[in-house]
Design a protein around this motif. Sequence first.
Motif, PDB file in Angstrom:
ATOM      1  N   ALA A  96       0.825  -1.204   0.000  1.00  0.00           N
ATOM      2  CA  ALA A  96       0.000   0.000   0.000  1.00  0.00           C
ATOM      3  C   ALA A  96       0.862   1.259   0.000  1.00  0.00           C
ATOM      4  O   ALA A  96       0.535   2.263  -0.651  1.00  0.00           O
ATOM      5  CB  ALA A  96      -0.920  -0.017   1.222  1.00  0.00           C
ATOM      6  N   GLN A  97       1.998   1.198   0.738  1.00  0.00           N
ATOM      7  CA  GLN A  97       2.895   2.364   0.758  1.00  0.00           C
ATOM      8  C   GLN A  97       3.473   2.622  -0.628  1.00  0.00           C
ATOM      9  O   GLN A  97       3.536   3.763  -1.095  1.00  0.00           O
ATOM     10  CB  GLN A  97       4.007   2.132   1.783  1.00  0.00           C
ATOM     11  CG  GLN A  97       4.912   3.347   1.981  1.00  0.00           C
ATOM     12  CD  GLN A  97       5.941   3.103   3.082  1.00  0.00           C
ATOM     13  OE1 GLN A  97       6.017   1.998   3.617  1.00  0.00           O
ATOM     14  NE2 GLN A  97       6.715   4.127   3.402  1.00  0.00           N
ATOM     15  N   SER A 119       2.158   1.700  -3.425  1.00  0.00           N
ATOM     16  CA  SER A 119       1.063   2.161  -4.282  1.00  0.00           C
ATOM     17  C   SER A 119       0.791   3.640  -4.070  1.00  0.00           C
ATOM     18  O   SER A 119       0.496   4.388  -5.013  1.00  0.00           O
ATOM     19  CB  SER A 119      -0.199   1.343  -3.984  1.00  0.00           C
ATOM     20  OG  SER A 119       0.007  -0.017  -4.293  1.00  0.00           O
ATOM     21  N   GLU A 120       0.918   4.086  -2.827  1.00  0.00           N
ATOM     22  CA  GLU A 120       0.686   5.504  -2.540  1.00  0.00           C
ATOM     23  C   GLU A 120       1.735   6.379  -3.218  1.00  0.00           C
ATOM     24  O   GLU A 120       1.428   7.443  -3.769  1.00  0.00           O
ATOM     25  CB  GLU A 120       0.700   5.719  -1.029  1.00  0.00           C
ATOM     26  CG  GLU A 120       0.358   7.153  -0.633  1.00  0.00           C
ATOM     27  CD  GLU A 120       0.322   7.323   0.871  1.00  0.00           C
ATOM     28  OE1 GLU A 120       0.061   8.457   1.325  1.00  0.00           O
ATOM     29  OE2 GLU A 120       0.559   6.331   1.588  1.00  0.00           O
ATOM     30  N   GLN A 121       3.007   5.907  -3.215  1.00  0.00           N
ATOM     31  CA  GLN A 121       4.059   6.668  -3.887  1.00  0.00           C
ATOM     32  C   GLN A 121       3.800   6.741  -5.384  1.00  0.00           C
ATOM     33  O   GLN A 121       3.944   7.801  -6.013  1.00  0.00           O
ATOM     34  CB  GLN A 121       5.417   6.019  -3.608  1.00  0.00           C
ATOM     35  CG  GLN A 121       5.846   6.114  -2.143  1.00  0.00           C
ATOM     36  CD  GLN A 121       7.127   5.355  -1.863  1.00  0.00           C
ATOM     37  OE1 GLN A 121       7.656   4.670  -2.755  1.00  0.00           O
ATOM     38  NE2 GLN A 121       7.640   5.466  -0.628  1.00  0.00           N
ATOM     39  N   MET A 131       0.958   6.531  -6.873  1.00  0.00           N
ATOM     40  CA  MET A 131      -0.195   7.392  -7.091  1.00  0.00           C
ATOM     41  C   MET A 131       0.194   8.862  -6.991  1.00  0.00           C
ATOM     42  O   MET A 131      -0.345   9.715  -7.715  1.00  0.00           O
ATOM     43  CB  MET A 131      -1.282   7.062  -6.069  1.00  0.00           C
ATOM     44  CG  MET A 131      -1.954   5.704  -6.295  1.00  0.00           C
ATOM     45  SD  MET A 131      -3.176   5.327  -5.037  1.00  0.00           S
ATOM     46  CE  MET A 131      -4.341   6.624  -5.381  1.00  0.00           C
ATOM     47  N   ALA A 132       1.171   9.192  -6.118  1.00  0.00           N
ATOM     48  CA  ALA A 132       1.638  10.584  -6.024  1.00  0.00           C
ATOM     49  C   ALA A 132       2.296  11.015  -7.328  1.00  0.00           C
ATOM     50  O   ALA A 132       2.051  12.120  -7.842  1.00  0.00           O
ATOM     51  CB  ALA A 132       2.600  10.724  -4.848  1.00  0.00           C
ATOM     52  N   ARG A 183      -0.314  11.497  -9.881  1.00  0.00           N
ATOM     53  CA  ARG A 183      -1.037  12.759  -9.696  1.00  0.00           C
ATOM     54  C   ARG A 183      -0.248  13.929 -10.299  1.00  0.00           C
ATOM     55  O   ARG A 183      -0.815  14.851 -10.896  1.00  0.00           O
ATOM     56  CB  ARG A 183      -1.292  12.990  -8.194  1.00  0.00           C
ATOM     57  CG  ARG A 183      -2.450  12.189  -7.628  1.00  0.00           C
ATOM     58  CD  ARG A 183      -2.899  12.757  -6.294  1.00  0.00           C
ATOM     59  NE  ARG A 183      -1.819  12.730  -5.305  1.00  0.00           N
ATOM     60  CZ  ARG A 183      -1.583  11.712  -4.490  1.00  0.00           C
ATOM     61  NH1 ARG A 183      -2.340  10.632  -4.562  1.00  0.00           N
ATOM     62  NH2 ARG A 183      -0.599  11.774  -3.621  1.00  0.00           N
TER      63      ARG A 183
END
Length: 409
Positions: free
Chosen positions: A304-305, A307-309, A311-312, A315
Motif C-alpha cells: 500500500a505504501q 502504491s501511494e508513492q 499514485m503521487a 497525480r
Amino acid sequence: MLSGLRLQTKLLILTLGPILLLTILLSGISVANLQALADTQEAHTRESLIRDRRAELQNYVQLARKMIAPLYESAAADDLDARDRAVAILETLSYGKDGYFWGYDEQSVRILQGDTKDKIGQSFYDYRDPSGKYAIRELVRAGVEGSHFVDYSFVLGNSATLVPKIGYAEYLPKWKMVFGTSLNLDGVERDVQAAREAFQEDIDELLIVMVGSALALLVLIAVLATIMSRTLLKPLLLIKGKLDDMAAGEGDLTHRLPITSQDELGDLASSFNRFVEKIHGLVQQVSTTTHQLTKLVASVANQAQRSEQAMAAQRHETDQVATAINEMSAAAHEVAMSAQRAAEAAQETDQQGQAAKRIVDGSIQQIHDLVGELRDSGESLGGLQKDVAGIVGVLDVIRAVAEQTNLLA
C-alpha cells in the motif's frame, strides 16, 4: 415455576412426587374402602343383632306357649275360663330386667299387660305409635296371619327419646287371642355403635401404621434419591466447571474429563472430551491462521505504501496533462472563433449571391416576356429578335457567372 429450581431438586421432585401422589391416592382409596367396610360391618352387625333379638323373642313366646299348652289343648273353643287361667299364668312370667308378655283379642282389646292391670279391657285398635303406625292393630294382624314380627316405636318414659321396638305375636284361635312380647332395640343401636367404635379404632390404628410406613418409605427414598442425584450430578458439575473455565478465558483445553462409568453420563463425558479436543484443534488453527494473517497484513501495508508513492507520481503527471489540456482548450477556442467569423462571412456572401440571383431571375423573366411579344410581331421584328438573341447570350453569360457565384458561396 420449575425452571428456577436446581437439577437435584427437580430429580427429588421427580422421584418423590409420583410416590407421594401414589401414597396419597392409595391411602385415600384405603380409607374409603375401610369406611365402606365399616359401614358394611355396621349393617351386618345390626342385622345380626336384630336377627338375634327376633330369635330371642320367638324363643320367649314359644316357652310361654309351652307353659299354657296343657290348658289350651284341653280347652274348648271360646272357653274364656281357660283363657283367663292361661292369662294368669302369663302374668307371672317375665324375663330379663323388665321383659313381660302382652295379649289382645281380635278387636285389639287389651287382655294382658304383664303383671299389671293397666288399661285391661281397653281397645287399642286406633292407637298409633309416634311414627304414625297402628302398632297394636299390626301386632294382632301379624299374629293372626302368621307373619309374627312387627317393627314399631314408642317414647321412652317421660323423655322425648324415640325408641325403636320389635314385637312377636302368636295367635291362639280357640280363644281368639293374640299374645306375645316386645323388645326395645335401643340396646341394639348401642351395641352397633360400640362395634362401630371398636372397628373405627382398628381403622385408625391401621391408618397410623400405613401413614408411618409411607413416611418412612418416603424418607428412605429421599435419602437414596439424594445419594443417587449427587452421583449423577457429579459428572455434570465437572462439565459445568470446565465450561465456566472456558467462558472465563482461563480454560486449559488440554485437560479431559475422567470417564468413570459406561452409562449415559460416561457417554456425555466422552462427548465433552471430543468437543474440547475439537475446540483445541480449532484454537490452534486459529492461532496459526492469525500468525499468517499478521505477516500478510504487513506485506499488504508495504504494498500500500508503494502504491501511494506511485499514485503521487501519477497525480503529478496528471496535473501536467491537465495544464496541456487547458492550453489546447484555449487554442481550440480561438479556432472556433475564427471558424465562426468565416461562417459569418460566407453567410453574408451567400445572401448577396441570392439577391443577385433574384435580380437576374427577374430580368430573365422580363426578357422572356418581351421575346414572346416580339415573336407575335412577325417577321418585321426579325432584326429586333437577333438583337434580343444577342442580349440573351449576354444574360446567359451573366447567369453562368451568378451560378458560379452561388457555388462559391
